[in-house]
Motif scaffolding. Structure first.
Motif, short mmCIF file in Angstrom:
data_model
loop_
_atom_site.label_atom_id
_atom_site.label_comp_id
_atom_site.label_asym_id
_atom_site.label_seq_id
_atom_site.Cartn_x
_atom_site.Cartn_y
_atom_site.Cartn_z
N THR A 161 1.93 5.77 2.69
CA THR A 161 1.17 4.78 3.48
C THR A 161 2.02 3.61 3.97
O THR A 161 1.50 2.60 4.40
N TYR A 165 1.84 0.09 6.56
CA TYR A 165 2.27 -1.20 6.01
C TYR A 165 3.26 -1.87 6.96
O TYR A 165 3.11 -3.04 7.32
N GLY A 171 -2.61 -3.34 4.49
CA GLY A 171 -1.92 -2.69 3.38
C GLY A 171 -1.09 -3.78 2.78
O GLY A 171 -0.73 -4.75 3.45
N ASN A 172 -0.84 -3.70 1.49
CA ASN A 172 -0.08 -4.75 0.82
C ASN A 172 0.71 -4.12 -0.31
O ASN A 172 0.62 -2.92 -0.55
N VAL A 173 1.52 -4.92 -0.95
CA VAL A 173 2.41 -4.39 -1.98
C VAL A 173 1.62 -3.70 -3.09
O VAL A 173 2.01 -2.65 -3.59
N GLU A 174 0.48 -4.31 -3.42
CA GLU A 174 -0.33 -3.74 -4.49
C GLU A 174 -0.80 -2.34 -4.15
O GLU A 174 -0.74 -1.43 -4.97
N SER A 175 -1.26 -2.18 -2.90
CA SER A 175 -1.76 -0.85 -2.52
C SER A 175 -0.62 0.15 -2.46
O SER A 175 -0.75 1.30 -2.87
N ALA A 178 0.19 1.12 -5.97
CA ALA A 178 -0.81 2.01 -6.56
C ALA A 178 -0.65 3.43 -6.02
O ALA A 178 -0.73 4.42 -6.77
N VAL A 179 -0.39 3.54 -4.71
CA VAL A 179 -0.21 4.87 -4.11
C VAL A 179 1.04 5.54 -4.69
O VAL A 179 1.04 6.72 -5.05
N LEU B 122 -5.04 7.21 8.51
CA LEU B 122 -4.44 6.91 7.22
C LEU B 122 -5.50 6.65 6.16
O LEU B 122 -5.49 7.23 5.08
N GLN B 128 -0.72 9.61 7.75
CA GLN B 128 -0.64 8.61 8.83
C GLN B 128 -0.55 9.26 10.19
O GLN B 128 -0.74 8.64 11.21
N THR B 189 -7.46 -2.95 -3.86
CA THR B 189 -6.31 -3.77 -3.45
C THR B 189 -6.60 -4.62 -2.22
O THR B 189 -5.72 -5.30 -1.70
N VAL B 191 -7.39 -3.69 0.81
CA VAL B 191 -6.98 -3.16 2.11
C VAL B 191 -8.19 -3.03 3.04
O VAL B 191 -8.14 -3.41 4.22
#
Lengths: 468, 230, 238, 350
Positions: A161, A165, A171-175, A178-179, B122, B128, B189, B191
């Motif tokens: 993902t 980002y 989207g962020n660092v956390e997501s 987690a992925v 996505l 994606q 998170t 998103v």
């Protein structure tokens, strides 16, 4: 250059040797670096003194580490500490992975597993350039790896993902973390699901951006207790913890590193076509060797250890010519959001800084890359050059596709060149294969496919995590 | 135009990101980042300038840069690999983009509208990019030769000798369980929250889709149980 | 799919065919837009020497970019685009294209000479700007300034006759600069002059304006002078 | 009796100055040099004309060598290193790799530096392209009297010198300024122009640090008299184009545009690393290293020639990047301080 003159000190090829590259020419002379021409007059130093004068030049690449001391942080050290503290579990590379060691930019050792691999696919490759993964699986089969036993290709994985980002900021660092941990947890437990120990299969990352992104995220995870705490909660909810802990792989391994360590076996055991007449240029993905750059493979025997060895090493092992060009370090112009919605930039960049240069300076027969984004960008954006008198064209493909061709793989069924827009026909013909005949055979095969008679590299049942 | 206090808040949010100190150590204005920047070759965009604005805490010009300039970055990260100070201008841009979204800046909405297709794909599939996204009619500038063999996309995909790749709407086949796990990640998170701020319509579409998939998954689980009971 | 960052691209670097079909595919408009890069790909090594050939430009190579000139500049206070330090730098490296972009403001220097006064390396920035303005006139990048026309007319008459006739200089100057030959202030001026001058002088002036007599035994002096000036110029410009 | 002897480790400018000063006080100096010649970097690396005197290295340093070698109070061990050091201030015993043993009351570590190895900055083309050289190699070319491209011998139309190679660079763990490269480069630009007037020299800089009296003598002079062009850009990459010329890629930070400029020769103004042997030196002599890897000074103001161990002194580039003239001054000071401390010891004991 027989005289040992002051500047002419390094012709024995020790250290940085064999690096001299003349742009536009194939490096064949193997001469050392920094040797001066024959005009070069001696100072009044004796020969011995003169050699000593720049002796330091010969103390080579490995010095990158020695002098740096502990000021260059090795993330793995911190991981081992975290594991000792009981905070994480490291998915280790063990004997069954039959690892081969390589050196990275700072001379650090990196183990590249060659077997028992869990293929972590790339959305761009699979969606757009499927010859990438098929060539890779084809090689594994050729080496006698048994699909489902020596490697896995599962449906239980998502993209990294990171395209989204980098492209959008949604989207962020956390997501991302987690992925990353979710996918790699699956790789860790997949062994158990197939009747082995945990950690039996080690993840092999196909995508350059995934590779860079995972390395970066791993760093953040190791650095930040807060981030670990946050994602532990998420992973717990998904049932993706082992003994309540996060699982992080010991190394992040890119598919082209597998190709790199297998290159000599590929050339000696499988190669059927002489490619010494092929002029190749290399484009290494930015996210392979620029993101978290200390983790990229450098080899003193490839480009003098001055540039990452990936791609070049494979082309050289196959006996192809490797040609330098002035924009070697440049990115392809992909740009994440640019290739979708800022296409003017992407096409202008790739034409001006990559395709035109590889064509005009290097007169290359093919540009080899190791990431989806780069292949897509350079492959698809050539044609529109015609609109502005920039009709430069050059076949674009992954080094693993080129290697497969050199080993006699079918250009359509295996290497899947039908998905490429660039003139791959020319390369295939120059390698001594008939494009039109291969195409005819493939079109026949399409009828078989329609009738349901499909040939597989990988037992389709296994894809669903089925039992062997 | 934002008030000074709003601009200050935006800067504080950028500076407050845990990556900030990691990506910014200082700057001697040497220009190596801009030299290697692909975007600087074509746009009046300079990673050096971005770093300077942040380093000198010029909140007004930071705000200006977020209207337009930060979106020019191609995120190749060459700047980070080269900077003698070990800054990451590209990483700072990533933070600025996230903050632009958090503050619902119009520029972010404008920029991301054409990117919606990727986000839809996505967030719903975990891929994606998919084969059906790059058909010739989508992108005439990729020319007529985008596929060298004519034929139905489904059949051509079936001719890939790997089962997981014989898909059209996703790059590979993703198991339902995997997708549902991913939806949980999006929710937990934030998103999906970001997406809602940017594009409410897209968010609604995606939410419906997620609900549907979750129901499918529940049904499948029940089926499994029944099968096991039999 | 418009370019979002369009403000970041100069118009002249955008190439686009509004209507275009290639290989049977319609790629009109943004589907074929290409941007040309803004990268500087070379220096003009001879340019600095060339500017040093113009009066005022002699010391341009001494500049070390401290910025004192720009900081002290009267015009910079009005317009931050007016930047002598920058132009000197461009001159040194021969980045002519960048210089030409500022052709419409370089001549605005008011010759207050604060820059020359403050420069720690004696570059004479005011002189450099004059030199640049003259170079641009000479190259036809900018039109000749009125003062240049006046100077030229003045010199021409000297070459021809060894002297100048005020009336004729004025007449030709007005002609070259596209001004009406009869101007209000001139009428007043002549009228006042006539009131105090003896008739004999007036007649002589009228005669001279029409016949433009030469200085006694001027002969080839004009040609020699002209050649000398030309040689000097050539020597200075390299 | 060893209290009249000072062991000087390293026979470069600093060590030679230390030994000479020890001798001039009537004490004995034992110089141990690991190479087979005395003179240190200026001789070993074949420097051309020295900054700031303009004298040829061979002549200038040669005089220093002769002064020590001719002195009856000096003993020189070449091709030898100190293997072991025992004892304490006033009473050291050093074992050399040539089997000899030296008794000395004090030790001066004049162990100098190591040139930065440009191979550590691979994107700047050294080791990849023949026409990318270091300042040291360019000095040798100047000493040879002819400026030409190593690849094919053509006279270069344009040479550029890149400053801060191996200095001020956190990527490769070199956070320090190497102090001398700006001046050396300005000097080199003049030397190149002198030999090859048709060659244009460009210096790419982030800032120019020709400190003290080096300003007009080198920076101004190279610019004003020799027409060296200074461009404000730190170079990012060096590659080559199809015609074999080198392409220098940077951002001209004054014009605010990326530049890709062709050159015939690119010179790296290489910085000064801690002596590569410093970890070994630290162990053998029991002295500390500061955080960059150079020798640690005892105390900045009252014991500037000291190390972290009593009776062991240091000077010059062993402490950090240093000029030749300052190394000599520090060497002399260290020699003087060693002798003074020994004198005090004897007085006290007496």
């Amino acid at each position: 250059m027989s005289e040992q003159t002051p500047g002419n000190h390094n012709q024995n090829g020790e250290g940085a040797g064999a690096g001299t590259m003349k742009p536009g020419y194939h490096n064949t002379d193997g001469q050392g670096i920094a040797g001066h021409g024959s005009f070069f007059q001696s100072t009044d130093l004796s020969k011995e003194d003169a050699v000593k004068a720049t002796d330091w030049v010969r103390k080579h690449v490995d010095r990158r580490t020695i002098d740096l001391g502990d000021r260059m942080d090795d993330v793995r050290e911190h991981m081992y500490e975290l594991e000792k503290d009981g905070q994480i579990i490291i998915h280790r590379i063990e004997d069954q992975h039959e690892p081969i060691s390589v050196n990275t930019l700072f001379g650090w050792e990196k183990k590249v597993p060659t077997k028992q691999l869990w293929h972590h696919k790339s959305c761009g490759q699979c969606g757009n350039i499927p010859g990438y993964p098929t060539s890779l699986l084809w090689f594994m089969n050729k080496f006698g790896f048994e699909p489902g036993k020596d490697y896995l290709d599962e449906t239980d994985q998502t993209s990294c993902t990171a395209w989204n980002y980098h492209g959008s900021g949604i989207g962020n660092v956390e997501s991302l973390a987690a992925v990353f941990l979710r996918n790699f947890h699956q790789s860790y437990v997949s062994g158990k699901q197939h009747g082995h120990e945990l950690g039996h299969f080690f993840p092999l990352v196909h995508c350059g951006t995934s590779f860079g992104n995972y390395k970066e995220i791993r760093k953040y995870l190791v650095e930040s207790a807060e981030l670990r705490e946050k994602v532990t909660k998420i992973l717990g909810k998904l049932g993706r913890l082992v003994d309540g802990k996060l699982v992080i792989p010991e190394e992040i391994i890119h598919y082209s590193e597998w190709v790199h360590v297998m290159r000599n076996r590929i050339a000696s055991e499988l190669q059927t076509i002489d490619v010494s007449n092929i002029r190749t240029t290399a484009h290494v993905a930015c996210h392979y060797y620029k993101m978290v750059h200390e983790d990229a493979v450098y080899d003193p025997s490839v480009l003098g250890g001055n540039r990452t060895a990936i791609i070049t090493s494979t082309a050289q092992a196959l006996g192809a010519q490797v040609i330098d060009y002035s924009t070697w370090y440049d990115c392809c112009g992909f740009g994440f959001r640019h290739i979708i919605s800022e296409r003017e930039f992407t096409r202008s960049f790739t034409m001006d800084r990559k395709i035109r240069v590889a064509r005009e300076e290097a007169n290359a027969d093919v540009m080899l890359a190791n990431d989806t984004g780069c292949v897509t960008t350079m492959d698809k954006n050539q044609w529109i050059g015609k609109a502005h008198n920039q009709n430069f064209q050059i076949p674009i493909m992954a080094e693993v596709q080129f290697a497969a061709l050199a080993c006699g793989a079918d250009p359509f069924k295996i290497v899947q060149l039908q998905w490429h827009a660039s003139p791959c026909e020319d390369l295939v013909e120059k390698m001594g294969m008939s494009w039109s005949e291969a195409k005819k055979t493939f079109q026949e095969y399409l009828k078989e496919v329609e009738a349901g008679n499909i040939e597989y590299l990988y037992n389709p049942e296994l894809a669903y995590g089925g039992k062997v | 135009m934002a008030t000074y206090a709003e601009m200050q808040q935006i800067f504080d949010d950028i500076r407050g990101d845990f990556r900030y100190d990691h990506e910014l150590n200082g700057c001697l204005n040497c220009g190596i980042c801009t030299a290697t920047c692909p975007s600087a070759q074509f746009y009046d965009y300079s990673p050096r300038e971005i770093v300077q604005l942040l380093w000198t805490e010029n909140v007004e010009q930071i705000y200006d840069a977020m209207q337009e300039k930060i979106w020019a970055c191609a995120q190749c990260m060459t700047c980070a690999a080269r900077c003698p100070f070990k800054n990451s201008p590209g990483g700072l841009v990533a933070i600025m983009r996230e903050v632009a979204i958090k503050h619902e800046m119009q520029s972010a909405k404008d920029v991301l509208r054409p990117f919606g297709r990727v986000m839809l794909k996505l967030i719903t599939t975990g891929n994606q990019l998919s084969p059906d996204m790059i058909q010739p009619d989508h992108f005439p500038d990729w020319g007529p030769n985008i596929q060298k063999v004519e034929g139905d996309l489904r059949i051509l995909r079936k001719a890939i000798p790997v089962k997981t790749l014989q898909t059209v709407e996703t790059a590979w086949e993703v198991s339902l369980k995997t997708s549902v796990e991913m939806y949980t990640i999006w929710e937990m998170t934030g998103v999906l929250k970001s997406l809602e701020l940017m594009d409410e319509n897209l968010f609604d579409v995606i939410e419906d889709f997620i609900d549907e998939k979750r129901e499918d998954y529940e049904d499948w689980l029940e089926e499994q149980e029944e099968e096991d009971d039999e | 799919m418009a370019i979002h960052e369009k403000a970041l691209i100069e118009d002249e670097r955008l190439q686009q065919h509004d209507e275009l079909v290639v290989d049977g595919v319609d790629v009109s408009g943004h589907w074929n837009t290409m941007i040309s890069p803004r990268t500087v790909r070379d220096y003009d090594d001879d340019f600095e020497t060339k500017i040093q050939g113009f009066a005022g430009g002699e010391n341009v190579h001494r500049c070390w970019q401290c910025g004192s000139c720009t900081n002290s500049c009267t015009m910079y206070a009005q317009n931050v685009q007016f930047n002598p330090r920058y132009w000197i730098y461009l001159t040194r490296l021969g980045m002519k294209e960048e210089l030409v972009k500022d052709k419409d403001i370089i001549w605005q220097c008011v010759s207050c000479n604060k820059c020359t006064n403050i420069c720690p390396k004696d570059v004479k920035p005011e002189g450099v700007m004059k030199a640049l303005a003259h170079w641009m006139e000479e190259e036809g990048i900018t039109e000749k300034a009125p003062s240049t026309h006046f100077d030229e007319e003045f010199a021409d008459q000297i070459y021809k006759t060894g002297r100048i006739e005020d009336g004729k200089v004025m007449q030709n100057f007005f002609k070259k600069t596209g001004q009406p030959l009869v101007q209000e202030w001139l009428k007043v001026f002549i009228f006042r002059m006539m009131k105090h001058l003896p008739v004999k002088h007036l007649m002589a002036m009228g005669f001279n304006t029409i016949h433009t007599p030469r200085t006694k035994s001027w002969g080839k002096t004009g040609d020699v002078l002209k050649n000398y000036v030309r040689e000097q110029k050539e020597a200075a410009h390299g | 009796m060893q209290q009249d002897t000072v062991l000087v480790v390293g026979g470069g400018p600093a060590g030679l100055a230390a030994a000479a000063n020890v001798n001039s006080a009537g004490y004995k100096a034992v110089v141990v040099e690991k190479e087979d010649v005395l003179g240190g970097a200026p001789i070993l690396s074949g420097y051309a004309k020295l900054v700031p005197s303009g004298e040829w290295a061979k002549d200038a340093i040669g005089r220093m060598v002769k002064r020590v070698e001719d002195d009856a109070n000096s003993t020189v061990h070449k091709g030898a290193k100190v293997e072991k050091l025992e004892g304490e201030a006033g009473n050291f015993t050093a074992t050399l790799t040539n089997g000899e043993s030296v008794q000395a009351g004090a030790v001066v570590l004049a162990t100098g530096f190591t040139h930065f190895d440009s191979i550590n900055k691979p994107e700047w083309g050294f080791g990849t392209y023949e026409d990318v050289l270091t300042t040291t190699q360019m000095e040798q070319m100047v000493a040879s009297g002819k400026i030409a491209c190593p690849s094919d011998g053509r006279v270069p139309e344009r040479v550029c010198i890149l400053l801060c190679v191996g200095s001020r660079d956190r990527q490769i763990g070199r956070e320090w300024c190497s102090k001398i490269c700006c001046t050396v480069s300005a000097n080199l630009a003049m030397e190149i122009k002198e030999i090859s007037p048709e060659t244009d020299v460009f210096i790419y800089y982030m800032d120019i640090r020709t400190f003290g009296l080096y300003e007009d003598k080198f920076y101004w002079k190279s610019q004003e008299e020799f027409k060296t062009k200074f461009v404000k850009a730190r170079i990012a990459e060096v590659t080559a184009s199809g015609d074999g010329r080198l392409l220098v890629k940077g951002e001209d930070t004054l014009v605010k545009r990326p530049i890709v400029i062709p050159f015939d020769i690119v010179v790296h103004a290489i910085g000064m690393d801690p002596n590569a042997d410093n970890p070994e030196i630290s162990q053998v002599f029991g002295v500390g290293l500061e955080k960059h890897g150079f020798l640690e000074r005892a105390e900045q103001y009252t014991n500037t020639c000291g190390t972290t161990r009593k009776g062991i002194y240091s000077c010059g580039a062993a402490y950090g990047p240093e000029t030749i003239d300052d190394s000599i001054a520090q060497g002399a000071a260290a020699g003087g301080r060693a002798v003074a401390d020994l004198h005090a010891l004897v007085q006290k004991a007496g």
